[in-house]
Each structure stands twice: as structure tokens, then as C-alpha cells.
Scaffold this active site. Structure first.
Site, PDB file in Angstrom:
ATOM      1  N   HIS A  84       0.848  -1.191   0.000  1.00 47.75           N
ATOM      2  CA  HIS A  84       0.000   0.000   0.000  1.00 47.75           C
ATOM      3  C   HIS A  84       0.877   1.232   0.000  1.00 47.75           C
ATOM      4  CE1 HIS A  84      -3.938   1.825   0.311  1.00 47.75           C
ATOM      5  NE2 HIS A  84      -3.365   2.768   1.021  1.00 47.75           N
ATOM      6  N   ASP A 163     -14.231   2.780   5.423  1.00 49.58           N
ATOM      7  CA  ASP A 163     -13.146   3.507   4.754  1.00 49.58           C
ATOM      8  C   ASP A 163     -13.618   4.059   3.418  1.00 49.58           C
ATOM      9  OD1 ASP A 163     -10.458   4.492   4.421  1.00 49.58           O
ATOM     10  OD2 ASP A 163     -10.288   2.991   2.852  1.00 49.58           O
ATOM     11  N   ARG A 170     -13.155  12.622   2.828  1.00 53.12           N
ATOM     12  CA  ARG A 170     -11.872  13.294   3.121  1.00 53.12           C
ATOM     13  C   ARG A 170     -11.276  13.892   1.851  1.00 53.12           C
ATOM     14  NH1 ARG A 170      -8.350   8.900   4.958  1.00 53.12           N
ATOM     15  NH2 ARG A 170      -6.738  10.456   5.161  1.00 53.12           N
ATOM     16  N   SER A 185      -7.349   4.447   7.917  1.00 52.29           N
ATOM     17  CA  SER A 185      -7.821   4.155   6.561  1.00 52.29           C
ATOM     18  C   SER A 185      -7.012   3.013   5.942  1.00 52.29           C
ATOM     19  CB  SER A 185      -7.689   5.430   5.710  1.00 52.29           C
ATOM     20  OG  SER A 185      -7.715   5.139   4.346  1.00 52.29           O
ATOM     21  N   LYS A 189      -8.425  -1.282   5.884  1.00 48.82           N
ATOM     22  CA  LYS A 189      -8.747  -2.012   4.653  1.00 48.82           C
ATOM     23  C   LYS A 189      -7.715  -3.092   4.348  1.00 48.82           C
ATOM     24  CE  LYS A 189      -7.360   1.572   1.333  1.00 48.82           C
ATOM     25  NZ  LYS A 189      -7.657   2.835   1.980  1.00 48.82           N
TER      26      LYS A 189
HETATM   27  N1  URA Z   1      -4.099   5.955   1.327  1.00 49.86           N
HETATM   28  C1  URA Z   1      -5.198   5.473   1.957  1.00 49.86           C
HETATM   29  O1  URA Z   1      -5.656   4.371   1.674  1.00 49.86           O
HETATM   30  N2  URA Z   1      -5.761   6.211   2.888  1.00 49.86           N
HETATM   31  C2  URA Z   1      -5.293   7.424   3.244  1.00 49.86           C
HETATM   32  O2  URA Z   1      -5.863   8.012   4.115  1.00 49.86           O
HETATM   33  C3  URA Z   1      -4.152   7.923   2.590  1.00 49.86           C
HETATM   34  C4  URA Z   1      -3.565   7.162   1.622  1.00 49.86           C
END
Ligand code: URA
Length: 440
Positions: A84, A163, A170, A185, A189
Site C-alpha cells: 500500500h 473507509d 476526506r 484508513s 482495509k
Molecule cells: N491511502 C489510503 O488508503 N488512505 C489514506 O488516508 C491515505 C492514503
């Protein structure tokens, strides 16, 4: 006593710590639709300014994680590992490293996001491939991960719906750059995917949410602590986002660049994608290592390179597209281009990458409000990267839009990319792409 949204907003505005019950209430009511967006936005802004304690961040992650199903890939062919990124401009590594890691034998159940703030999102990029569906059912997702070893989808109503909804809000309320919100966040996930290990690309610099390497380090530590608390091995690479990654920004343009890297050939006449290729290989190498298929990150890197050289990574990408309904051969490309030229001789010495991201948004590559539809072909080609020499009148950027009717968007984007680029007589010293890597 019943909990009242305005009281909870006030409590956070005063910088006080929420209880688990309060967080459960806010998130639960928002997911069910009972809490309106204006109250959630006000609360998110209060969190942005007042922050959260580590205990609160861990509780928020838990509450968001359990807003939907938690998958389990513990019986898959190999350890499930995902990557990620905290978000960048031109950051397209997921489409390269997912097929690389899967071709090397790693199980990759990837749940990705859409564009956030000035950054692009993997889902929007994949949707530039005609027919590509990022909305598989969880059953289809699990089947594809077990047959192909990899699938890339978005959050569904079943998995981390909290999320999905909070992220979209956001994105358009300037509440992205908050450490606890980013941690909750990402980790909610990712843990919901049923992974055994995670590789994090924590970005810093003018195009990242964390502007300094110290902030990125702090974020990485917090993300890794949450991972450890859930029994997940997490490796973090702190990577430089002082300039866009690769040569293209924009959804279909970035897919074109990914395909060129996977095939080892050209896209729109260029193949100088070294930074993007190398970062993808480094991240994939760490996934292969954490997945138990290499004894070190270096050995993982070598295995990743082998999947590019023997064509198996590209074949895996084709398999993913086919399985998810995408027709790569029909990738749309923009029909209208406008060059932005250098106002003086010199070297590109600084790029305000966030502004380059906003220029791509202005062209239609991202959302200014959550209901916006994207021009999946629009975007930017970067002719000169940091440290490269340019002469007055030579191309710095090419701005692309679908067709001439979108040309009015170009004036704002031109002004943004020009004012975002500093040209100096002195060649700048270039920083390393990867500043640091660590593991929990
Ligand atoms: N990536 C994400 O999945 N969430 C965030 O809040 C920032 C970057």
C-alpha cells in the site's frame, strides 16, 4: 444516555479522547447513512486539527475494520501479501508489482483506493482499461485470488465500507493529511483483506501527504505498530516524492506506462521509466521476501526482475485484465495535446509536485468534488525531471485532454505546471529514491 453527534464533534474540537463506544457510534451511524456528511466532515476536520491518541487511532482502525467482513487467505497457495502506498503523483506501482509478485508465487489480494486529494488512485487507473471491473463480489475476488494468485478491487459494501465512505469525504474536504485518519484508513482495509504481511510505500516530499522524511518515518512507525498489534509483518520503504514518479500522470496514460514497463518496451515513444520500474521492483522484492519466497529483499528483487525478463509478469497482468473484464488492446488515449515550454535555460531543480497533481486534476484526471466524472485519458507527460537540462523554448510538459472541446481546461493547468517548476543554472544534487527501509 444517547450519544449526540454535535457533542462528539465538540469533544474532538476540544482535543479530548473518544471512547470506543463513541467511535463506534460515529462510524456506524455514518456507514448506515444516519449521520449526515456535514457532521462527519466537521468531525474529520476536528480530528485533522486535534489529532488522536495512539489508543484512539487503534480503536478507530478496529471499528473501521469491523464495519464489514474480514477475509481469510491463510489457506492460500502462499502467504498473502499486499502493498500500500500513502499516495503520490504518477504513482502507478501497484499495476506493475501486483503481477510481478503474483508471477513469483506470492498471493496478492489487493484492495485499492481511488484518487485522494491531489494524488491518483489505482482503481481510477484500472478503470481506464475498457471493461475492467474493480467491483467484483467478494466471492469472485476470493475465487480469482485462488486461481490466478492475484486480484485488484475496490472496497465493497461488504469490506471496509467505513473507509470507502470516509475516504471519499476526506478527498473533498481537505482532511486527508491527518496521521490518525491515514493510519486507520490504510490499516483497516489492508487487514480486512486477510493478508499475512504488508509492504508499505510511505512517501515524503512535495507530492506526498507527509512533506518531510521525519513525518513519513513517524507515519511508518505508527502503521507498523498497528500491523504488529494484528500479528502482521510489515516492511516500510520511505520513498521520495519530490517529483512525479515515472513520466506520465493521468489514468490511461499511466496504464500505458505500466504496460511498457511490464513488457520492456515503449509508450508514446519513450522508455525512460527507470525510477518507476526500480521502485516497483524494490517493493515487489520486499513482497516476495515477506511472502517467504526469497531469503532476503535482494533475492526477492532478483526474482522480481526475472518475472519481467521472462514475460511472466506481463502475462499475469493480461490474465488479471481478462479475468476482470478489461480489454487492454482498447486502451483509450487522449486526442488533444498542448506543450508547455521552458521559459529559460537551465536545470530543473525543484518541482512542487502537489501542484502538478492539481494540474492533472484540473485537466480532468481527478475529482474536484466527489460526484465528478473523470476524463480517463487526460493527464501530463513530464519531459524534464529533476536534474535534467532544458533550453528555453524546449518542452517541459505536454498536457493532454480527450479532445479539443476540453481545451479550456488547459490554461489553468499550464499556469500551475509552470509555476510549480523551478529552473536554475546550477545542477541540483539528487536525493535517493528510497531514503530508508524498516521492518517490524
Ligand atoms: N491511502 C489510503 O488508503 N488512505 C489514506 O488516508 C491515505 C492514503
Amino acid at each position: 444516555m444517547a450519544l449526540l453527534p454535535a457533542e462528539l464533534i465538540k469533544k474532538k474540537r476540544a482535543g479530548l479522547e473518544h471512547t470506543r463506544e463513541e467511535l463506534q457510534f460515529l462510524v456506524g451511524e455514518f456507514v448506515s447513512g444516519a449521520l449526515p456528511e456535514y457532521q462527519m466532515s466537521a468531525w474529520l476536520m476536528a480530528v485533522y486539527f486535534k489529532g488522536m491518541t495512539s489508543r484512539e487511532t487503534a480503536m478507530l482502525t478496529e471499528v473501521m475494520l469491523h464495519s464489514g467482513r474480514v477475509l481469510d487467505f491463510s489457506r492460500a497457495r502462499s502467504l498473502a501479501v499486499d502493498k500500500h502506498s500513502t499516495g503520490g503523483v504518477g504513482d502507478k506501482t501497484s499495476m506493475i508489482l501486483a503481477p510481478i509478485a503474483a508471477a513469483a508465487g506470492v498471493t496478492v489480494p489487493m484492495i485499492a483506493g481511488r484518487g485522494l486529494g491531489h494524488t491518483g488512485g489505482t482503481l481510477d487507473k484500472l478503470e481506464a482499461i475498457p471493461g475492467f471491473s474493480v467491483s467484483l463480489t467478494l466471492d469472485q475476488f476470493e475465487k480469482q485470488v485462488s486461481s490466478l494468485g492475484v486480484s485488484i478491487i475496490g472496497q465493497t459494501a461488504e469490506i471496509c465500507p467505513a473507509d470507502k465512505k470516509i475516504y471519499a469525504l476526506r478527498d473533498v474536504t481537505a482532511t486527508v493529511e491527518s496521521l490518525p485518519l491515514i493510519c486507520a484508513s490504510i490499516m483497516s482495509k489492508k487487514i480486512a483483506e486477510g493478508i499475512g504481511a504488508l509492504v508499505l510505500d510511505v512517501k515524503f516530499g512535495s507530492g506526498a501527504f507527509m512533506k518531510t522524511v521525519e513525518q513519513a518515518d513517524e507515519l511508518a512507525t505508527k502503521l507498523m505498530e498497528i500491523g504488529a498489534a494484528h500479528g502482521k509483518k510489515v516492511a516500510s520503504l520511505l520513498t521520495n516524492m519530490e517529483q512525479p514518479l515515472g513520466r506520465f500522470i493521468g489514468n490511461s496514460l499511466e496504464i500505458g506506462e505500466c504496460v511498457a514497463i511490464l513488457r520492456g518496451d515503449e509508450f508514446m515513444g519513450r522508455s525512460d521509466f527507470e525510477d518507476c520500474r526500480d521502485l516497483s521492483l524494490q517493493l515487489a522484492g520486499h513482497m516476495i521476501w515477506l511472502g517467504g519466497l526469497a531469503r532476503s529483499a535482494d533475492e526477492g528483487y532478483a526474482k522480481a526482475v526475472a518475472t519481467l525478463e521472462d514475460g511472466s509478469a506481463f502475462r499475469k497482468f493480461e490474465d488479471i485484465c481478462r479475468a476482470q473484464g478489461g480489454d487492454l488492446s482498447a486502451l483509450p488515449l487522449p486526442k488533444h495535446a498542448h506543450d508547455v515550454v521552458a521559459p529559460a535555460d537551465g536545470f530543473v531543480s525543484a518541482i512542487d509536485t502537489e501542484q502538478i497533481g492539481y494540474a492533472a486534476l484540473a485537466l480532468g484526471a481527478g475529482r474536484l468534488k466527489s460526484s465528478d466524472t473523470l476524463d480517463l485519458t487526460s493527464g501530463i507527460e513530464i519531459h524534464r525531471k529533476l536534474g535534467e537540462e532544458v533550453r528555453k523554448g524546449e518542452k517541459l510538459y505536454t498536457l493532454f485532454v480527450r479532445d479539443a472541446s476540453f481545451a479550456p481546461k488547459i490554461a489553468d493547468a499550464s499556469a500551475r505546471v509552470l509555476s510549480a517548476t523551478t529552473i536554475s543554472l546550477q545542477k541540483p544534487k539528487l536525493a535517493a529514491l528510497i531514503a530508508k527501509s524498516k521492518i517490524n
